[in-house]
Design an enzyme around this catalytic site. Structure first.
Site, PDB file in Angstrom:
ATOM      1  N   GLU A   1       6.711   2.724  -9.992  1.00  0.00           N
ATOM      2  CA  GLU A   1       6.757   4.125  -9.580  1.00  0.00           C
ATOM      3  C   GLU A   1       8.058   4.746 -10.061  1.00  0.00           C
ATOM      4  O   GLU A   1       9.090   4.070 -10.098  1.00  0.00           O
ATOM      5  CB  GLU A   1       6.703   4.239  -8.061  1.00  0.00           C
ATOM      6  CG  GLU A   1       5.421   3.702  -7.455  1.00  0.00           C
ATOM      7  CD  GLU A   1       5.389   3.946  -5.961  1.00  0.00           C
ATOM      8  OE1 GLU A   1       4.796   4.945  -5.556  1.00  0.00           O
ATOM      9  OE2 GLU A   1       5.976   3.142  -5.212  1.00  0.00           O
TER      10      GLU A   1
ATOM     11  N   ASP B   1       5.790  -3.184   1.774  1.00  0.00           N
ATOM     12  CA  ASP B   1       5.152  -1.896   1.487  1.00  0.00           C
ATOM     13  C   ASP B   1       4.114  -2.007   0.366  1.00  0.00           C
ATOM     14  O   ASP B   1       3.096  -1.316   0.393  1.00  0.00           O
ATOM     15  CB  ASP B   1       6.244  -0.884   1.094  1.00  0.00           C
ATOM     16  CG  ASP B   1       5.708   0.515   0.904  1.00  0.00           C
ATOM     17  OD1 ASP B   1       4.999   1.000   1.806  1.00  0.00           O
ATOM     18  OD2 ASP B   1       5.990   1.136  -0.147  1.00  0.00           O
TER      19      ASP B   1
ATOM     20  N   HIS C   1      -1.106  -4.146  -1.602  1.00  0.00           N
ATOM     21  CA  HIS C   1      -1.725  -3.667  -2.847  1.00  0.00           C
ATOM     22  C   HIS C   1      -1.706  -4.713  -3.980  1.00  0.00           C
ATOM     23  O   HIS C   1      -2.733  -4.993  -4.592  1.00  0.00           O
ATOM     24  CB  HIS C   1      -1.022  -2.402  -3.348  1.00  0.00           C
ATOM     25  CG  HIS C   1      -0.913  -1.322  -2.319  1.00  0.00           C
ATOM     26  ND1 HIS C   1      -1.887  -1.096  -1.368  1.00  0.00           N
ATOM     27  CD2 HIS C   1       0.046  -0.396  -2.079  1.00  0.00           C
ATOM     28  CE1 HIS C   1      -1.520  -0.078  -0.609  1.00  0.00           C
ATOM     29  NE2 HIS C   1      -0.354   0.364  -1.008  1.00  0.00           N
TER      30      HIS C   1
ATOM     31  N   LYS D   1       5.645   5.666 -14.286  1.00  0.00           N
ATOM     32  CA  LYS D   1       4.641   5.391 -13.253  1.00  0.00           C
ATOM     33  C   LYS D   1       3.465   4.727 -13.939  1.00  0.00           C
ATOM     34  O   LYS D   1       2.808   5.317 -14.803  1.00  0.00           O
ATOM     35  CB  LYS D   1       4.188   6.684 -12.569  1.00  0.00           C
ATOM     36  CG  LYS D   1       2.972   6.469 -11.662  1.00  0.00           C
ATOM     37  CD  LYS D   1       2.964   7.335 -10.438  1.00  0.00           C
ATOM     38  CE  LYS D   1       1.716   7.100  -9.586  1.00  0.00           C
ATOM     39  NZ  LYS D   1       1.851   6.073  -8.581  1.00  0.00           N
TER      40      LYS D   1
HETATM   41  C1  BG6 Z   1       1.728   3.315  -0.437  1.00  0.00           C
HETATM   42  C2  BG6 Z   1       3.178   2.964  -0.258  1.00  0.00           C
HETATM   43  O1  BG6 Z   1       0.911   2.396   0.231  1.00  0.00           O
HETATM   44  O2  BG6 Z   1       1.411   3.299  -1.814  1.00  0.00           O
HETATM   45  C3  BG6 Z   1       4.068   3.924  -1.029  1.00  0.00           C
HETATM   46  O3  BG6 Z   1       3.509   3.033   1.121  1.00  0.00           O
HETATM   47  C4  BG6 Z   1       3.645   4.002  -2.474  1.00  0.00           C
HETATM   48  O4  BG6 Z   1       5.429   3.541  -0.934  1.00  0.00           O
HETATM   49  C5  BG6 Z   1       2.144   4.241  -2.582  1.00  0.00           C
HETATM   50  O5  BG6 Z   1       4.355   5.056  -3.088  1.00  0.00           O
HETATM   51  C6  BG6 Z   1       1.683   4.127  -4.021  1.00  0.00           C
HETATM   52  O6  BG6 Z   1       0.347   4.507  -4.106  1.00  0.00           O
HETATM   53  P1  BG6 Z   1      -0.264   5.062  -5.448  1.00  0.00           P
HETATM   54  O7  BG6 Z   1      -1.702   5.291  -5.121  1.00  0.00           O
HETATM   55  O8  BG6 Z   1       0.496   6.326  -5.765  1.00  0.00           O
HETATM   56  O9  BG6 Z   1      -0.035   4.016  -6.476  1.00  0.00           O
END
Ligand code: BG6
Length: 475
Positions: free
Chosen positions: A220, A239, A244, A335
């Site tokens: 990110e 987090d 994820h 990103k």
């Molecule tokens: C969230 C986290 O679950 O996912 C965040 O708490 C993160 O810190 C976000 O920025 C990222 O999600 P995506 O969908 O933008 O990749």
């Protein structure tokens, strides 16, 4: 696959005035209604402590939807006819009793059959008391179906996740529970299953005989922004990695499930989690971006990691000896969410003048989950003419070219909840195993390295891959 139609219901959001409701849930619910995927007569009940009237809440929802870019004429009437508000007070037992009465009253007025979703869009510390409040008032069951949706983070370590599961199961049956990981709602993540199990061309190569390493990068460019308070307590491992990235890993590594049904898929994911060696500090690199300690709500001496790189081993027949690298961080160079699969080099190099390993760039499959959703298979081709040179070119597929914009993950997941399909949600044993995997690292973190914003994290992350003579493929 034919999916059941959504039945009329009441969608109750605890945390109904929060950021998640405003940014994600309301737009997703509105879109599902516009597309006719939510039947008329269904209602949304926002619940929070704030003393608001229905009319004030409807005004808030209108503004939220307009801010999300909706301009349609029926927005006003949708808010007036489908949206209600209930002030919960301080969450005392009698407050949940009043909530129950309000739900029953709305069900009578709208002739609803008693189908209910309770969505906990609350700070994690409020989950247990909300579950207790619902359960003790008997709101865990009804004449129709009752489903409980729980946002992440589900616990902050193995013991708290276990305690939360126990609390949930005190009142709710596991089949009623939907633990959200919004990554599973992304089209490109779901496509991992289709990609692997509908295309035998790849599946036959998907093992230690043909794959040299797998890398998962979730990078990110943003920092912690206004979420400092939450983030500093969590850190990147909790987090992003425990949920994820680990979900992506299980989808890439799992065996073909017997069917695409929820429990068959989840059983296979659980087996992968069982087979992973819990990483120790020597297999991990933690980083913190320069300037993190000056962000709002971050203590000046914070040791929270905003970057994690891991080297994992999956001890099973398919993956023995193949390193899996996971990497995520904030304030990185780009990103991107990408899975890179590097296939083995040819056993004999016919073009030795090109280098010891023939070529380092070819035979890589990139699965791009965001942005530029799609995939790319890199192969070597001969560059025309003299001298004899190879060049890496790619076959690629892009979602945007084939299908246009993709739906938001929350739309997919909310529809699944309403249709009663838990495939894309995390089961209780799965969430506990994924915490178990990182428990050691949470207790014994590796040293923290500071990295420059807009970089790819601390240089120690390169040393991690170098242990296997590898380099990070996503740059
Ligand atoms: C969230 C986290 O679950 O996912 C965040 O708490 C993160 O810190 C976000 O920025 C990222 O999600 P995506 O969908 O933008 O990749």
């Amino acid at each position: 696959m034919n999916r059941p139609a959504v039945e009329p219901h009441i969608f109750v959001v605890l945390g109904g005035t929060g950021d998640l409701m405003r940014r994600k849930l309301l737009p997703a619910l509105f879109r599902l209604c516009q597309r006719g995927q939510i039947p008329p007569g269904s209602v949304i009940l926002g619940v929070s402590r704030k003393p608001l009237q229905d009319s004030e809440y409807r005004q808030w929802t209108r503004e939220a939807l307009k801010a999300a870019g909706f301009t349609t004429e029926n927005l006003e009437s949708w808010c007036d006819h489908c949206v209600y508000y209930h002030a919960l007070g301080h969450g005392e037992p009698q407050d949940y009793q009043h909530l129950k009465e309000r739900i029953q009253q709305l069900e009578r007025e709208h002739h609803l059959p008693g189908n209910r979703v309770f969505y906990l869009a609350l700070p994690p510390q409020a989950f247990p008391s909300a579950i207790e409040g619902l359960g003790k008032t008997g709101l865990h069951h009804s004449k129709g179906w009752t489903r409980l949706v729980i946002e992440k983070p589900f616990g902050r370590d193995l013991s708290s996740a276990r305690a939360l599961n126990r609390k949930v199961h005190q009142y709710f049956h596991e089949s009623q529970v939907y633990r959200i990981d919004h990554y599973l709602g992304k089209e490109t993540v779901q496509n991992l299953l289709v990609f692997r199990f509908s295309n035998a061309i790849f599946e036959s190569l998907w093992n230690r005989n043909h794959i040299e390493c797998v890398q998962i990068t979730v990078a990110e460019t943003v920092g912690v922004g206004s979420r400092g308070h939450y983030y500093d307590e969590a850190g990147a491992l909790r987090d992003m990695v425990q949920n994820h990235l680990t979900q992506l890993l299980t989808l890439i590594a799992m065996e073909p499930p017997v069917t695409a049904q929820a429990d068959d898929v989840r059983n296979e994911k659980v087996k992968v989690l069982h087979a992973i060696d819990p990483p120790g500090p020597e297999d991990a690199v933690f980083g913190q971006y320069e300037g993190y300690r000056e962000e709002p709500d971050i203590p000046p001496d914070s040791r929270t990691e905003t970057f994690v790189a891991l080297r994992l081993r999956i001890n099973n027949w398919r993956w023995q000896g193949v390193p899996f690298y996971l990497r995520t961080g904030k304030r990185l160079a780009r990103k991107i969410t990408q899975i890179a699969i590097r296939f083995r080099h040819p056993p004999v190099c016919l073009f030795p003048h090109l280098g010891e390993r023939c070529d380092l760039h070819s035979n890589i499959l990139y699965l791009n989950l965001q942005p530029d959703e799609g995939f790319e298979l890199c192969v070597d081709v001969k560059k025309p003419g003299e001298p004899f040179q190879l060049q890496t070119e790619s076959f690629h597929f892009r979602y945007a070219e084939a299908f246009g914009p993709l739906p938001d993950a929350y739309e997919t997941l909310l529809l699944d909840v309403l249709q009663g399909d838990p495939t894309l949600f995390v089961r209780s044993d799965e969430v506990e195993l994924s915490w178990q995997l990182y428990d050691n690292l949470l207790k014994h973190p590796p040293p923290l390295h500071v990295y420059s914003p807009s970089s790819w994290g601390p240089k120690e992350a390169d040393i991690l891959t170098a242990k296997d003579q590898e380099t990070w493929l996503t740059q």
